[in-house]
Design an enzyme around this catalytic site. Sequence first.
Site, PDB file in Angstrom:
ATOM      1  N   ASN A   1      27.760  -9.913 -23.953  1.00 19.30           N
ATOM      2  CA  ASN A   1      28.117  -8.559 -23.531  1.00 19.30           C
ATOM      3  C   ASN A   1      27.157  -7.558 -24.163  1.00 19.30           C
ATOM      4  O   ASN A   1      27.013  -7.501 -25.391  1.00 19.30           O
ATOM      5  CB  ASN A   1      29.542  -8.212 -23.958  1.00 19.30           C
ATOM      6  CG  ASN A   1      29.914  -6.768 -23.617  1.00 19.30           C
ATOM      7  OD1 ASN A   1      30.183  -6.450 -22.464  1.00 19.30           O
ATOM      8  ND2 ASN A   1      29.901  -5.889 -24.609  1.00 19.30           N
ATOM      9  N   GLU A   2      26.468  -6.785 -23.331  1.00 18.75           N
ATOM     10  CA  GLU A   2      25.601  -5.672 -23.750  1.00 18.75           C
ATOM     11  C   GLU A   2      24.623  -6.073 -24.856  1.00 18.75           C
ATOM     12  O   GLU A   2      24.513  -5.406 -25.887  1.00 18.75           O
ATOM     13  CB  GLU A   2      26.453  -4.476 -24.190  1.00 18.75           C
ATOM     14  CG  GLU A   2      27.261  -3.880 -23.045  1.00 18.75           C
ATOM     15  CD  GLU A   2      27.909  -2.545 -23.391  1.00 18.75           C
ATOM     16  OE1 GLU A   2      27.833  -2.140 -24.565  1.00 18.75           O
ATOM     17  OE2 GLU A   2      28.492  -1.922 -22.488  1.00 18.75           O
TER      18      GLU A   2
ATOM     19  N   ASN B   1      27.987  -3.313 -16.896  1.00 16.36           N
ATOM     20  CA  ASN B   1      28.850  -2.286 -17.452  1.00 16.36           C
ATOM     21  C   ASN B   1      28.262  -0.931 -17.078  1.00 16.36           C
ATOM     22  O   ASN B   1      27.134  -0.618 -17.464  1.00 16.36           O
ATOM     23  CB  ASN B   1      28.923  -2.414 -18.970  1.00 16.36           C
ATOM     24  CG  ASN B   1      29.511  -3.741 -19.431  1.00 16.36           C
ATOM     25  OD1 ASN B   1      30.075  -4.486 -18.638  1.00 16.36           O
ATOM     26  ND2 ASN B   1      29.388  -4.024 -20.711  1.00 16.36           N
TER      27      ASN B   1
ATOM     28  N   TYR C   1      29.798   8.548 -18.723  1.00 16.01           N
ATOM     29  CA  TYR C   1      28.627   8.599 -19.596  1.00 16.01           C
ATOM     30  C   TYR C   1      27.357   9.032 -18.880  1.00 16.01           C
ATOM     31  O   TYR C   1      26.378   9.368 -19.520  1.00 16.01           O
ATOM     32  CB  TYR C   1      28.394   7.226 -20.245  1.00 16.01           C
ATOM     33  CG  TYR C   1      29.454   6.831 -21.235  1.00 16.01           C
ATOM     34  CD1 TYR C   1      29.867   7.702 -22.232  1.00 16.01           C
ATOM     35  CD2 TYR C   1      30.050   5.589 -21.167  1.00 16.01           C
ATOM     36  CE1 TYR C   1      30.849   7.332 -23.136  1.00 16.01           C
ATOM     37  CE2 TYR C   1      31.029   5.214 -22.072  1.00 16.01           C
ATOM     38  CZ  TYR C   1      31.428   6.086 -23.054  1.00 16.01           C
ATOM     39  OH  TYR C   1      32.392   5.711 -23.952  1.00 16.01           O
TER      40      TYR C   1
ATOM     41  N   TRP D   1      37.629  -0.988 -17.235  1.00 16.11           N
ATOM     42  CA  TRP D   1      37.655  -0.900 -18.686  1.00 16.11           C
ATOM     43  C   TRP D   1      38.462   0.332 -19.060  1.00 16.11           C
ATOM     44  O   TRP D   1      38.008   1.435 -18.871  1.00 16.11           O
ATOM     45  CB  TRP D   1      36.227  -0.803 -19.253  1.00 16.11           C
ATOM     46  CG  TRP D   1      36.214  -0.923 -20.750  1.00 16.11           C
ATOM     47  CD1 TRP D   1      36.239   0.101 -21.668  1.00 16.11           C
ATOM     48  CD2 TRP D   1      36.203  -2.133 -21.495  1.00 16.11           C
ATOM     49  NE1 TRP D   1      36.246  -0.409 -22.933  1.00 16.11           N
ATOM     50  CE2 TRP D   1      36.223  -1.781 -22.857  1.00 16.11           C
ATOM     51  CE3 TRP D   1      36.191  -3.492 -21.154  1.00 16.11           C
ATOM     52  CZ2 TRP D   1      36.226  -2.736 -23.875  1.00 16.11           C
ATOM     53  CZ3 TRP D   1      36.186  -4.427 -22.159  1.00 16.11           C
ATOM     54  CH2 TRP D   1      36.204  -4.040 -23.502  1.00 16.11           C
TER      55      TRP D   1
ATOM     56  N   LYS E   1      40.367   4.879 -22.736  1.00 17.79           N
ATOM     57  CA  LYS E   1      40.024   4.557 -21.340  1.00 17.79           C
ATOM     58  C   LYS E   1      41.080   3.686 -20.661  1.00 17.79           C
ATOM     59  O   LYS E   1      40.921   3.306 -19.498  1.00 17.79           O
ATOM     60  CB  LYS E   1      38.670   3.842 -21.270  1.00 17.79           C
ATOM     61  CG  LYS E   1      37.484   4.693 -21.684  1.00 17.79           C
ATOM     62  CD  LYS E   1      36.175   3.962 -21.432  1.00 17.79           C
ATOM     63  CE  LYS E   1      34.995   4.759 -21.929  1.00 17.79           C
ATOM     64  NZ  LYS E   1      34.939   4.816 -23.408  1.00 17.79           N
TER      65      LYS E   1
END
Length: 517
Positions: free
Chosen positions: A224-225, A281, A287, A367, A388
């Site tokens: 992830n990321e 994502n 953002y 998310w 969130k």
Amino acid sequence: MTTKSLSKSKAEVEVNTLLNSDGKAGDVDVAVEILDMKGRKVAGKTVKAAAGEKNRLEVPVTLAIANPILWNGVKNPYLYQVKTSIRTADGQTDELVQPLGLRTVSVNPKEGFVLNGKTMQIKGVSRHQDMKGKGWALSPEDEARDIMLIADMGADGVRTGHYPASTNIYDLCDKAGLIVWSEVPNVNLVWDTPEFRENNRLQAREMIFQHWNHPSICMWGIFNEIGHQPEAATRGVDMEAELTELNKFVKETDPSRMTVGASNQAGRRKLNNIPDLIAFNTYPGWYGGGPETMKGNLNGYIRDYGGKMGIAVSEYGHGASAGMHENPAKRPSPTGFWHPEEWQSHAHEINYRCIRERPEVWGAFVWNMFDFGSSSRFEGESPGINDKGLETYDRKTPKDAYFFYRANWSPRPTVYITSRRFAERTEKTVPVKVYSNGSVVKLSVNGKPVGSVKPDDLKRAVWPEVTLKPGVNTITATASIGGKTYTDSCKWTLNPAGGDGKKDSERYQDPSLKKYK
């Protein structure tokens, strides 16, 4: 268990029993039975195994099931049970019962996720396992409530971000028919050390071996990321090499499932081509860019990676504090105090419409399903919380966006008045929005009809200008669904002066309210 072949007339299942003899020689009987949901035996076989002096012995048994019933997600999460019994010469026994779901899964780059030959777009959520007052120490009852809330909303997929869930969660997902993406906690950085590499493999191996038999798990997440942290660029670590080796390890350990990665690195990155499936994502409307820029983001992902196996949205979402309201809502600062609930639901509406229109997107995972603890956060109405979630941290308050998804995803009748917690009003004329999967919604204020509206393609019935009287107003929405009448109601109090002469938007934007006490 591994499904070796599957057709309408027959399923062949290999059951591999692992024995530990503690170094004792002798024969054992290994009896394997497959039971249907009514407990009836549909297949069985007993074989003898020579334990010898080996500490580890594998005993494979292949069984055939005639006219198998498929595990078909939320439509029919049919589960067989496999009971394996061990008997030694002196009569000692051991027994293990495991779930068996018969299904095939794949991804079509043009048409989406394929379950048992039928294409679908996974309507998913991500889940963190902590909750207010308990941290990570959830009980089985807490976990059952979480899965019930997810299923009630109409979701058919769950991503366990960013670590494996408990066995009980997977059991519950098996029974609910939820498609699961289970992943290792390989987040943000890859370290170029033997210890890190071994730990990566250890966690992957344990996740796979412990949860192999759950039919709900359709893919293993391997990262992830990775790579966006500044530190990653300065250490000279070959992240791609380590992730390539990890992907190979996972595929060799379990050849029956796909691997997947969650990336926040758009563009043509080698990193994104490592797993079988790639997802992104992305947070348009929170953002970066407005909610509608989700469309352009998806176009770029599909252009760069759609020809491989399609793409998914592994994370998208927006913060919301259930005690903050503004209508019409303006985009807030993600790191600020002000997170009105109305912006979250508005942005989700636009994001989801963009996702739904693209069949190349094999799935999308909100998310997050629940607010969760995050010590570095200092935003929204509660410090240390990522807000969130579609539900509050204590699981007591589903936010408006929860009902947006329920109206669009669930066959359960839904009639829900949004902004219901915006109970103190200063403006006489207000908009009213109702989420409903009914064909027509009727609205009344203080018992007087306002009018009927047909919900749009996003299940929204909107009255742009509704007049309130000073004092308490009762807002009521009604719809006929499946021959039955469903009603929702809330109360809003109009105080035109507001105590200080300010409009709602002016009051809630007061800088003095942007401080934690």
